[in-house]
Design a protein around this motif. Structure first.
Motif, PDB file in Angstrom:
ATOM      1  N   UNK A 235       0.804  -1.217   0.000  1.00 59.30           N
ATOM      2  CA  UNK A 235       0.000   0.000   0.000  1.00 59.30           C
ATOM      3  C   UNK A 235       0.837   1.266   0.000  1.00 59.30           C
ATOM      4  N   UNK A 236       2.125   1.167   0.323  1.00 62.89           N
ATOM      5  CA  UNK A 236       2.975   2.359   0.378  1.00 62.89           C
ATOM      6  C   UNK A 236       3.865   2.530  -0.846  1.00 62.89           C
ATOM      7  N   UNK A 237       3.880   1.551  -1.745  1.00 59.82           N
ATOM      8  CA  UNK A 237       4.763   1.662  -2.913  1.00 59.82           C
ATOM      9  C   UNK A 237       4.348   2.796  -3.832  1.00 59.82           C
ATOM     10  N   UNK A 238       3.049   2.973  -4.026  1.00 60.64           N
ATOM     11  CA  UNK A 238       2.594   4.040  -4.915  1.00 60.64           C
ATOM     12  C   UNK A 238       3.079   5.395  -4.422  1.00 60.64           C
ATOM     13  N   UNK A 239       3.007   5.632  -3.104  1.00 65.81           N
ATOM     14  CA  UNK A 239       3.497   6.893  -2.555  1.00 65.81           C
ATOM     15  C   UNK A 239       5.000   7.016  -2.734  1.00 65.81           C
ATOM     16  N   UNK A 293     -10.672  16.276  -0.110  1.00 63.65           N
ATOM     17  CA  UNK A 293     -12.039  16.354   0.405  1.00 63.65           C
ATOM     18  C   UNK A 293     -13.025  15.517  -0.402  1.00 63.65           C
ATOM     19  N   UNK A 294     -12.830  15.433  -1.713  1.00 63.93           N
ATOM     20  CA  UNK A 294     -13.857  14.835  -2.570  1.00 63.93           C
ATOM     21  C   UNK A 294     -13.429  13.533  -3.246  1.00 63.93           C
ATOM     22  N   UNK A 295     -12.182  13.143  -3.115  1.00 64.40           N
ATOM     23  CA  UNK A 295     -11.744  11.867  -3.702  1.00 64.40           C
ATOM     24  C   UNK A 295     -10.825  11.153  -2.720  1.00 64.40           C
ATOM     25  N   UNK A 296     -11.349  10.801  -1.535  1.00 62.41           N
ATOM     26  CA  UNK A 296     -10.479  10.231  -0.505  1.00 62.41           C
ATOM     27  C   UNK A 296      -9.979   8.823  -0.805  1.00 62.41           C
ATOM     28  N   UNK A 341       0.841  17.918  -6.970  1.00 60.64           N
ATOM     29  CA  UNK A 341      -0.064  18.017  -5.825  1.00 60.64           C
ATOM     30  C   UNK A 341      -1.127  16.928  -5.857  1.00 60.64           C
ATOM     31  N   UNK A 342      -1.697  16.664  -7.034  1.00 61.15           N
ATOM     32  CA  UNK A 342      -2.737  15.634  -7.148  1.00 61.15           C
ATOM     33  C   UNK A 342      -2.154  14.253  -6.858  1.00 61.15           C
ATOM     34  N   UNK A 343      -1.003  13.952  -7.448  1.00 61.16           N
ATOM     35  CA  UNK A 343      -0.408  12.628  -7.257  1.00 61.16           C
ATOM     36  C   UNK A 343      -0.020  12.400  -5.800  1.00 61.16           C
ATOM     37  N   UNK A 344       0.602  13.400  -5.175  1.00 63.05           N
ATOM     38  CA  UNK A 344       1.026  13.234  -3.780  1.00 63.05           C
ATOM     39  C   UNK A 344      -0.168  13.154  -2.835  1.00 63.05           C
ATOM     40  N   UNK A 345      -1.178  13.995  -3.040  1.00 65.38           N
ATOM     41  CA  UNK A 345      -2.347  13.953  -2.160  1.00 65.38           C
ATOM     42  C   UNK A 345      -3.075  12.622  -2.278  1.00 65.38           C
ATOM     43  N   UNK A 346      -3.239  12.141  -3.507  1.00 68.07           N
ATOM     44  CA  UNK A 346      -3.963  10.885  -3.718  1.00 68.07           C
ATOM     45  C   UNK A 346      -3.264   9.703  -3.065  1.00 68.07           C
ATOM     46  N   UNK A 347      -1.943   9.676  -3.099  1.00 68.11           N
ATOM     47  CA  UNK A 347      -1.219   8.541  -2.518  1.00 68.11           C
ATOM     48  C   UNK A 347      -0.959   8.734  -1.026  1.00 68.11           C
ATOM     49  N   UNK A 348      -0.882   9.964  -0.571  1.00 68.61           N
ATOM     50  CA  UNK A 348      -0.565  10.211   0.833  1.00 68.61           C
ATOM     51  C   UNK A 348      -1.726   9.891   1.760  1.00 68.61           C
ATOM     52  N   UNK A 349      -2.957   9.936   1.253  1.00 69.30           N
ATOM     53  CA  UNK A 349      -4.113   9.758   2.124  1.00 69.30           C
ATOM     54  C   UNK A 349      -4.447   8.286   2.369  1.00 69.30           C
ATOM     55  N   UNK A 350      -3.702   7.371   1.768  1.00 67.20           N
ATOM     56  CA  UNK A 350      -4.004   5.951   1.918  1.00 67.20           C
ATOM     57  C   UNK A 350      -2.919   5.181   2.666  1.00 67.20           C
ATOM     58  N   UNK A 351      -1.976   5.871   3.310  1.00 62.54           N
ATOM     59  CA  UNK A 351      -0.851   5.201   3.951  1.00 62.54           C
ATOM     60  C   UNK A 351      -0.732   5.669   5.396  1.00 62.54           C
ATOM     61  N   UNK A 352       0.141   4.991   6.141  1.00 57.76           N
ATOM     62  CA  UNK A 352       0.443   5.382   7.513  1.00 57.76           C
ATOM     63  C   UNK A 352       1.506   6.476   7.521  1.00 57.76           C
ATOM     64  N   UNK A 353       1.740   7.057   8.688  1.00 58.41           N
ATOM     65  CA  UNK A 353       2.739   8.117   8.781  1.00 58.41           C
ATOM     66  C   UNK A 353       4.138   7.570   8.502  1.00 58.41           C
ATOM     67  N   UNK A 354       4.406   6.360   8.926  1.00 57.25           N
ATOM     68  CA  UNK A 354       5.718   5.777   8.656  1.00 57.25           C
ATOM     69  C   UNK A 354       5.985   5.638   7.170  1.00 57.25           C
TER      70      UNK A 354
END
Length: 493
Positions: A235-239, A293-296, A341-354
């Motif tokens: 789940x973290x590879x995309x980010x 906000x609209x594509x979590x 911004x779109x790529x980072x936001x989309x991948x950042x919202x699906x991972x843990x802080x680590x």
């Protein structure tokens, strides 16, 4: 919003712009090399600071990082030797390296808008870092301005960080996110390639390596970062891939565009670039907030779409740069900033802080890799120039070649991420062979009945096909009567 641009503006090496103001008795090439130590110090600090968040709260780390930036500003006014300049730049890089993970931790478990704002400001900071570093150098009388470009903004940011610390303390010191044991190991492991890339960059600047070797080493560095990105969880590879792509492409591309668009090379100059910079930054921040906000849960398709927008921005560079009309540059700047911004936001919202800290560590290492690759391309294009026009053509040609290389690199990362994601989604072969055929007449369990009706079919509930088949002894047990029926009356179905 105040800290991220201050942290990223420490990256560009702008001492060559004021080379005419340097004292004649100093080693100018050596001074320029030590001025570039801020980025290696930053990229080595980020993974260590992310792991240290387990012991040091983010509010304290943010104050400490900005205090080091302020210290470098104060000490920069007294720098007069290669050693002092190197020390000042290393301190500034360490401070900036503390700010990046500290601000990410500070917004991580707050409202969704704050994390999107962090991503948007990071993209904007990477876009305008070169311009912000050059802006204070217009008509200066001292070369030391490069060491203390924004002392007033640093003081304001430090005061805001102290206010944040006070509010955080008064609010009961809420717990901050920290990487778990496995994630801490990966974050620390990412410091290895970062150290290797830093050694290669310093060596190429000191030893005068040829362009071919510099490009080859940069390609090896990109490969090492992609291998590291593949070591994380699925789940973290995309980010991780996205962070590497944005780090390698965004700031090095924006820096070269800014240098080519300076007034002496036929562009509108720095004053003509601020409007497209501002428009691109507003669009990037707005895009990050809208995605958050609209594509979590749309990271699977929004991340490659954002990287493809960056590819479009690099393609527009080949057609629009250089341009005497600065407003046209909103196209490449906007596509690069909004796509990141779109790529980072989309991948950042699906991972843990680590996982986010791991990706951030790879991303800042990617910035130096991108500069290394871009420098190799420039060296190849400027080799043997003998006139001013040839110099200008060499810079423009290097930018166009860099845009081509960066676009192919982004496409390669998109394909790599998609292939690995598809392989991860496929179940193992033994599980595919055991898929039940639900709904067929044979999907019944025959259980003996106490009555004279023989065997009655009982359709098992959905999800029961993966349970082990009952043994012969268990099959001989009487069935449990339905609710409301006495144990003696078991003849009815």
């Amino acid at each position: 919003m105040a800290s991220l641009p201050l942290a990223v503006v420490a990256i560009p090496n702008t001492l060559s712009v004021v080379a005419g103001l340097l004292p004649g008795d100093v080693d100018q090439p050596g001074l320029m090399r030590t001025h570039g130590l801020a980025l290696p110090a930053l990229m080595l600090t980020v993974p260590l600071a992310a792991v240290a968040l387990r012991r040091v709260p983010a509010a304290y780390m943010l104050v400490a990082g900005l205090a080091l930036v302020a210290l470098s500003d104060a000490a920069g006014g007294y720098a007069g030797s290669e050693l002092v300049v190197g020390a000042v730049r290393v301190v500034r890089g360490i401070g900036a390296g503390l700010v990046l993970p500290a601000t990410l931790a500070a917004v991580w478990e707050r409202t969704p808008v704050l994390r999107a704002l962090w991503v948007g400001m990071l993209g904007l900071s990477l876009l305008v870092a070169q311009a912000l570093a050059l802006w204070p150098l217009d008509d200066v009388s001292s070369w030391r301005v490069t060491l203390q470009p924004y002392p007033l903004v640093t003081g304001i940011a430090l005061a805001l960080a102290a206010l944040h610390l006070g509010v955080w303390t008064a609010g009961g010191r809420p717990a901050a996110p920290v990487p778990d044991l496995r994630e801490r190991g990966l974050v620390l492991l990412s410091a290895g390639p970062a150290a290797g890339i830093a050694v290669v960059a310093v060596s190429t600047a000191s030893e005068g390596w040829r362009a071919g070797w510099v490009i080859l080493l940069a390609a090896v560095a990109v490969t090492a970062l992609l291998v590291m990105a593949s070591m994380g969880a699925a789940e973290s590879r995309a980010l991780a891939y996205t962070m590497v792509a944005v780090g390698v492409v965004l700031l090095p591309s924006a820096a070269q565009i800014t240098m080519v668009e300076m007034g002496g090379l036929g562009g509108p100059g720095l004053r003509g670039l601020w409007l497209p910079y501002v428009l691109a930054g507003v669009l990037a921040v707005a895009a990050a907030i809208l995605v958050r906000l609209h594509a979590p849960a749309a990271g699977r398709w929004l991340a490659p779409l954002g990287l493809l927008a960056m590819v479009g921005g690099l393609c527009s560079v080949r057609f629009l740069v250089p341009s005497a009309d600065g407003l046209l540059l909103v196209v490449p700047f906007g596509l690069l900033a909004v796509g990141a911004a779109v790529a980072l936001t989309a991948t950042l919202q699906e991972v843990t802080f680590g996982a986010a800290a791991f990706g951030l560590s790879l991303g800042v290492a990617g910035v130096l890799t991108g500069f290394l690759l871009g420098t190799g391309v420039q060296m190849a294009m400027l080799d043997g120039v003998g006139s001013v026009q040839e110099l200008v053509d060499g810079f423009v040609g290097a930018l166009h070649w860099w845009a081509l290389i960066g676009g192919f690199l982004l496409v390669l990362i998109i394909v790599l991420a998609a292939v690995l994601a598809r392989r991860t989604d496929q179940p193992p072969a033994d599980e595919r062979e055991r898929v039940p055929c639900a709904g067929t007449p044979s999907d019944t369990l025959l259980v003996p009945d106490d009555g004279d009706s023989g065997h009655q079919p009982i359709v098992p509930p959905m999800g029961a096909f993966d349970r082990p088949v009952a043994s012969d002894e268990e099959r001989s047990l009487p069935s449990v009567p339905p609710q409301g029926q006495s144990p003696e009356d078991t003849s009815s179905p």
